[in-house]
Design a protein around this motif. Structure first.
Motif, short mmCIF file in Angstrom:
data_model
loop_
_atom_site.label_atom_id
_atom_site.label_comp_id
_atom_site.label_asym_id
_atom_site.label_seq_id
_atom_site.Cartn_x
_atom_site.Cartn_y
_atom_site.Cartn_z
N GLY A 1 -4.92 5.78 -8.03
CA GLY A 1 -4.88 4.63 -8.74
C GLY A 1 -3.40 4.82 -9.67
O GLY A 1 -3.12 6.00 -10.19
N ASP B 1 -3.91 -2.28 -13.14
CA ASP B 1 -4.42 -1.17 -12.16
C ASP B 1 -4.52 -1.62 -10.84
O ASP B 1 -4.74 -2.78 -10.51
N HIS B 2 -3.95 -0.88 -10.02
CA HIS B 2 -4.12 -0.93 -8.56
C HIS B 2 -4.09 0.29 -7.65
O HIS B 2 -3.68 1.38 -8.49
N THR B 3 -4.37 0.10 -6.54
CA THR B 3 -4.60 1.54 -5.60
C THR B 3 -3.64 1.47 -4.63
O THR B 3 -3.34 0.66 -4.05
#
Length: 219
Positions: free
Chosen positions: A142, A120-122
């Motif tokens: 996200g 997960d990253h933004t």
């Protein structure tokens, strides 16, 4: 369906891990609905067909790794300089033809590495570019996919970034380009680092900015 008034060429191949056919197929109906007659090619020699490229308004490339000849690169660059748009995402455009400087100068960046697996990253659209048609109205969102560490040309119009956290190999967070555009002669180039797998495009913002990027790049 809108009557075709422009022409798009989808060039797809290379490493199959990025599913070049399946993922580009996601965008063929959209391009047709936007008024493009769409042709696909699984051969890089298409970049040496000057007549075809001159009549093409948008090239969408999804070709990971592999090698490109000097003649093929020259044909592609000349077409973009003359006004043909060029667009792509993830390894299909950023991990293509490593070592070919002319190609890298066209795209404005090259993949270097990614942490193992998906996480997960933004993705953060840049507020100072909020009016750009590719990201207008989009806020932070996200994703759960590969996060690319890239080397980029300073002469890009950076539209969105991601941040790598501090860790064993870095003592502070690092902000990394994720989506950008640039121009080359009369042509426009759109690049997104997002899109390793088909369901990445199920994220509405990913789908939206990619579709907008294709249209922005087109002649």
């Amino acid at each position: 369906m809108t009557t075709a008034t422009r022409r798009a060429l989808v060039v797809r191949g290379g490493w199959e891990g990025h599913a070049p056919v399946a993922i580009t197929d996601l965008f063929l109906p959209y391009l047709k609905d936007q008024g493009f007659a769409v042709e696909t090619s699984d051969r890089l020699d298409v970049y040496t067909d000057a007549g075809l490229l001159a009549a093409t308004d948008l090239i969408v490339q999804c070709w990971t790794m592999g090698e490109i000849s000097a003649e093929q690169t020259r044909g592609l660059v000349r077409a973009v300089e003359a006004g043909t748009g060029f667009a792509g995402w993830h390894g299909g455009v950023l991990d293509s033809f490593r070592g070919d400087l002319d190609y890298t100068l066209l795209t404005g960046g090259q993949f270097l590495m990614h942490p193992p697996g998906f996480h997960d990253h933004t993705v953060q659209p840049r507020p100072e570019r909020a009016e750009h048609p590719v990201i207008a109205g989009l806020g932070d969102f996200g994703v759960h996919t590969e996060q690319y560490w890239v080397a980029t040309d300073p002469d890009i119009d950076l539209l969105a970034t991601t941040t790598f956290p501090a860790g064993p190999d870095r003592d502070h967070p690092v902000v990394m380009p994720a989506v950008w555009t640039r121009t080359r002669g009369a042509g426009r180039v759109f690049v997104s680092a997002i899109g390793h797998k088909a369901d990445d495009f199920d994220v509405p913002e990913v789908r939206t900015l990619t579709e907008r990027g294709l249209l922005w790049a087109a002649r």
